[in-house]
Design an enzyme around this catalytic site. Structure first.
Site, short mmCIF file in Angstrom:
data_model
loop_
_atom_site.label_atom_id
_atom_site.label_comp_id
_atom_site.label_asym_id
_atom_site.label_seq_id
_atom_site.Cartn_x
_atom_site.Cartn_y
_atom_site.Cartn_z
N ALA A 11 0.84 -1.20 0.00
CA ALA A 11 0.00 0.00 0.00
C ALA A 11 0.88 1.25 0.00
O ALA A 11 0.72 2.13 0.83
CB ALA A 11 -0.92 -0.02 1.22
N THR A 95 17.55 -1.00 -3.09
CA THR A 95 18.91 -1.47 -3.32
C THR A 95 19.35 -2.30 -2.11
O THR A 95 19.08 -1.93 -0.97
CB THR A 95 19.85 -0.26 -3.49
OG1 THR A 95 19.34 0.55 -4.56
CG2 THR A 95 21.27 -0.70 -3.83
N CYS A 273 13.41 5.92 -7.22
CA CYS A 273 13.53 5.05 -8.40
C CYS A 273 14.81 5.20 -9.20
O CYS A 273 15.48 4.20 -9.50
CB CYS A 273 12.35 5.28 -9.33
SG CYS A 273 10.80 4.72 -8.61
#
Ligand code: NAD
Ligand code: UDX
Length: 459
Positions: A11, A95, A273
């Site tokens: 979520a 990562t 991202c």
């Protein structure tokens, strides 16, 4: 097959907005978003919409419209999985911070946990949709886990990466450039396409093989980040040649082959991202022994780190080579405007660098809460939590943040920053009053006329 029940595991910034829009556009489908984080689920269920865990323009209205009707937030993960014909996996893929591939490879432990959970509880055939951004060929592992640990039912895996950008998530979801679906089973692809067809025209729904779909997501982010690093590289050259990076960006952007978007020079890209996905791409390339490919993309990150460092170095140099004991006000902490997300925000690294030089930092951001600023700095582990608390003040008003400051650093391009009373700000600051505009958002002539010493990127 027409899907009646959808479950989304995760979520977060993707799961929340994406499923909210799917629910709004498909009132006949029951959409349940589940998460292991109970606090987050409670926040999604809060009757006070200002308490939603994510700030995105337009999101609260859609939640108001759909929540409790056909959109549900829950921690009952197993139940939601078993009831649904289609399950989206939208968990985080950060990562790795340990072991092999530390600092580069994507950590797939949450993905694997989801796959095992689905396999364990599913008693009817399922379409499993990879919504998270994943290394190419992850679907192979997901399929193997599902098939080997499941209850002998059929699983179809699809890759359906998400291209929304934060701050414009709802707009991006409502009007996507394309929806990408990769998979083997035509029938499963059709089922997912039907969900999107409620508002996305068929010719914008792109069907590919599963590996192309997985790799396209990493590639898209790498290309976008590469444009920012490219213009940032030119910004440094501009500073040495009296060329103006905004003028250069405009001039090249009018070439239809280059295009005008994503050419805004800045203090460096942030967000959850770009860095993570390029590092993942670099790691994958090295795994195939493609060292030139890996080096090529790694340079995008190297340039971005350089840009962040260069910004704080310039600030220190301009302030007579010392910021020790000086108050520096950071306007903006989020990684871009119109979001409360601070992951990998350039502000964190600039603040950390200035704190190493013993600066006194004050921060104002319209949407980021105080605890988040401290958590971001504490996470770096550069100094004790106590030291961060002593040397960083997080203010509720920009005018408090700049009061008595030697310099202002603009870290996020929030619209409101342009409209402040800059005369008043000038009067409240130490002189000479410096502004370091990491987003090139202020009117240089106006700011200089007030008396500020103004420094921007690439000008
Ligand atoms: P996020 O951290 O905001 O949300 C992920 C959620 O998954 C968390 O709430 C976490 O508690 C939950 N979770 C983790 N493991 C779980 C499990 N086993 N069971 C149930 N819940 C679990 O992450 P995000 O920003 O929404 O990103 C999710 C994925 O989407 C990532 O792969 C990311 O790369 C990708 N993505 C993100 C964006 C973006 O703008 N944030 C855009 C496109 C794609
Ligand atoms: C990005 C991709 O755009 C999106 O398609 C993907 O799904 C997730 O990753 P996001 O990180 O949310 O989205 O925001 P984006 O608008 O791409 O900005 C990323 C960073 O680059 C921000 O820090 C932004 O300020 C910076 N940026 C962007 C620039 O510095 N200059 C630009 O011209 C564009």
């Amino acid at each position: 097959m027409k899907v009646k029940n959808i479950c989304c595991i995760g979520a977060g910034y993707v799961g929340g907005p994406t499923m909210a829009v799917i629910a709004q556009k498909n009132p006949e489908i029951k959409v349940t978003i589940v998460d292991i984080n109970e606090e987050r689920i409670n926040a999604w269920n809060d009757s006070d919409l200002s308490k939603l865990p994510i700030y995105e323009p337009g999101l609260a209205e859609i939640i108001k419209d759909t929540r409790g009707k056909n959109l549900f937030f829950s921690t009952e993960i197993d139940e939601a999985i078993d009831r649904s014909e289609m399950i989206f996996i939208s968990v985080n893929t950060p990562t790795k911070t340990y072991g092999k591939g530390k600092g580069q490879a994507a950590d797939l432990k949450y993905i694997e946990l989801c796959a095992r959970n689905i396999a364990k509880v599913a008693t009817t055939d399922k379409i499993v949709v990879e919504k998270s951004t994943l290394p190419v060929r992850t679907a192979e592992a997901v399929k193997s886990i599902l098939d080997n640990t499941g209850n002998g039912i059929n699983f179809h895996i699809l890759s359906n990466p998400e291209f929304l950008a934060e701050g414009t998530a709802i707009e991006d979801l409502l009007n996507p450039d394309r929806v990408l679906i990769g998979g083997e089973s035509e029938e499963a692809i059709d089922s997912l396409a039907m969900v999107y067809n409620s508002w996305v025209p068929e010719d914008q729904i792109l069907r590919t093989n599963i590996w192309s779909s997985e790799l396209s997501k990493l590639t898209a982010n790498a290309f976008l980040a590469q444009r920012v690093s490219s213009i940032n590289a030119i910004s440094e050259l501009c500073e040495h040649t009296e060329a103006n990076v905004d003028e250069v960006a405009r001039a090249i952007g009018m070439d239809s082959r280059i295009g005008p978007k994503f050419l805004k020079a800045s203090v460096g890209f942030g967000g959850s991202c770009f860095q993570k996905d390029i590092l993942s791409l670099v790691y994958i390339a090295r795994n195939y022994n493609l060292n030139e490919v890996a080096d090529y993309w790694e340079q995008v990150i190297i340039m971005n780190d350089h840009q962040k460092r260069r910004f704080s170095d310039n600030l220190i140099k301009t302030l007579y080579n010392t910021v020790s004991g000086k108050k520096i006000a950071l306007l903006g902490w989020a990684f871009k405007k119109d979001t409360n997300d601070t992951r990998e925000s350039a502000a964190i690294y600039v603040a950390d660098h200035l704190l190493n030089e013993q600066a006194q930092i004050s921060v104002y951001d319209p949407k980021v809460p105080k605890q988040k600023v401290y958590a971001d700095l504490n996470y770096l582990n550069t100094r004790s939590e106590k030291e961060n608390e002593t040397n960083v003040a997080v203010e509720n008003s920009p005018y408090d943040a700049i009061d008595g400051a030697h310099a202002i650093a603009i870290m996020t391009e929030w619209d409101e920053f342009r409209n402040y009373d800059w005369e008043e700000i000038y009067n409240k600051m130490k002189k000479p009053a410096f502004v370091f505009d990491g987003r090139n958002i202020l009117d240089k002539n106006k700011i200089n006329k007030i008396g500020f010493k103004y420094y921007s990127i690439g000008q």
